[in-house]
Design a protein around this motif. Structure first.
Motif, short mmCIF file in Angstrom:
data_model
loop_
_atom_site.label_atom_id
_atom_site.label_comp_id
_atom_site.label_asym_id
_atom_site.label_seq_id
_atom_site.Cartn_x
_atom_site.Cartn_y
_atom_site.Cartn_z
N ARG A 12 0.83 -1.20 0.00
CA ARG A 12 0.00 0.00 0.00
C ARG A 12 0.86 1.25 0.00
O ARG A 12 0.55 2.22 -0.68
CB ARG A 12 -0.92 0.02 1.21
N ARG A 13 1.96 1.23 0.73
CA ARG A 13 2.77 2.45 0.80
C ARG A 13 3.47 2.72 -0.53
O ARG A 13 3.61 3.85 -0.92
CB ARG A 13 3.76 2.40 1.96
N THR A 14 3.90 1.68 -1.22
CA THR A 14 4.51 1.88 -2.53
C THR A 14 3.47 2.42 -3.50
O THR A 14 3.74 3.33 -4.27
CB THR A 14 5.10 0.56 -3.07
N GLY A 15 2.27 1.87 -3.44
CA GLY A 15 1.19 2.37 -4.28
C GLY A 15 0.87 3.83 -3.99
O GLY A 15 0.63 4.62 -4.89
N PHE A 16 0.89 4.19 -2.71
CA PHE A 16 0.63 5.57 -2.31
C PHE A 16 1.70 6.49 -2.88
O PHE A 16 1.40 7.55 -3.43
CB PHE A 16 0.59 5.68 -0.77
N PHE A 17 2.97 6.08 -2.78
CA PHE A 17 4.08 6.88 -3.29
C PHE A 17 3.96 7.05 -4.80
O PHE A 17 4.14 8.14 -5.33
CB PHE A 17 5.41 6.23 -2.92
N VAL A 18 3.62 5.99 -5.50
CA VAL A 18 3.46 6.05 -6.96
C VAL A 18 2.31 7.00 -7.31
O VAL A 18 2.43 7.81 -8.23
CB VAL A 18 3.22 4.65 -7.55
N TYR A 65 -2.73 4.61 7.46
CA TYR A 65 -1.60 5.44 7.06
C TYR A 65 -0.75 5.77 8.29
O TYR A 65 -1.28 6.06 9.36
CB TYR A 65 -2.07 6.76 6.43
N ASP A 66 0.54 5.77 8.12
CA ASP A 66 1.46 6.10 9.19
C ASP A 66 2.47 7.11 8.63
O ASP A 66 3.22 6.77 7.70
CB ASP A 66 2.16 4.84 9.70
N VAL A 67 2.49 8.32 9.17
CA VAL A 67 3.34 9.38 8.63
C VAL A 67 4.82 9.02 8.75
O VAL A 67 5.60 9.28 7.82
CB VAL A 67 3.03 10.75 9.27
N ASN A 68 5.22 8.42 9.85
CA ASN A 68 6.64 8.05 10.01
C ASN A 68 7.04 6.98 9.00
O ASN A 68 8.15 7.02 8.46
CB ASN A 68 6.91 7.58 11.44
N GLU A 69 6.15 6.04 8.75
CA GLU A 69 6.42 5.01 7.76
C GLU A 69 6.53 5.61 6.36
O GLU A 69 7.40 5.24 5.57
CB GLU A 69 5.31 3.96 7.79
N LEU A 70 5.66 6.56 6.04
CA LEU A 70 5.72 7.22 4.74
C LEU A 70 7.03 7.97 4.55
O LEU A 70 7.69 7.82 3.52
CB LEU A 70 4.54 8.18 4.56
N ILE A 71 7.42 8.76 5.54
CA ILE A 71 8.65 9.54 5.44
C ILE A 71 9.86 8.61 5.32
O ILE A 71 10.76 8.86 4.52
CB ILE A 71 8.81 10.50 6.64
N ALA A 72 9.87 7.52 6.09
CA ALA A 72 10.96 6.55 6.00
C ALA A 72 11.02 5.94 4.61
O ALA A 72 12.10 5.78 4.03
CB ALA A 72 10.80 5.47 7.07
#
Length: 114
Positions: A12-18, A65-72
């Motif tokens: 999910r986080r990779t998809g969010f970044f894309v 969603y986790d902001v620290n995970e996204l920033i990392a």
């Protein structure tokens, strides 16, 4: 005839970044003619030296969603890219979560990095 099938697994986080990068790419030229202080939402500004400042603004309200995970994850992706190209092609200028909206500012050294 032989068929080759590829299976892609994305988190999910990779998809969010894309998705964020696609939004910036789609709205990049819509900012032409305005100063940065007048802009809102996601946009990109092309500087005279050819560098690009991209600001991403996306809703960040889902419970998973986790902001620290996204920033990392963003930092990991930028480090991997910069290592691959052998220079600081992309840098994270700022990140802020405010009122359920995630704001990321990225600096691209050149259009090739964008």
């Amino acid at each position: 005839m032989r068929h080759v099938m590829c299976e892609y697994k994305t988190s999910r986080r990779t998809g969010f970044f894309v998705c964020i990068l696609l939004v910036v790419m789609m709205t990049g030229l819509s900012a032409c003619g305005e100063s940065e202080s007048e802009l809102s939402g996601s946009y990109a500004v092309i500087a005279e030296d050819g560098s690009i400042e991209a600001v991403l603004e996306e809703s960040f309200t889902e419970s998973y969603y986790d902001v620290n995970e996204l920033i990392a994850m963003v930092n990991e992706e930028l480090t991997a890219y910069n290592t691959q190209v052998g220079r600081e092609g992309i840098t994270l200028v700022s990140s802020e979560l405010k009122d359920g909206m995630m704001h990321l500012a990225l600096h691209f050294a050149s259009f090739a990095d964008y």
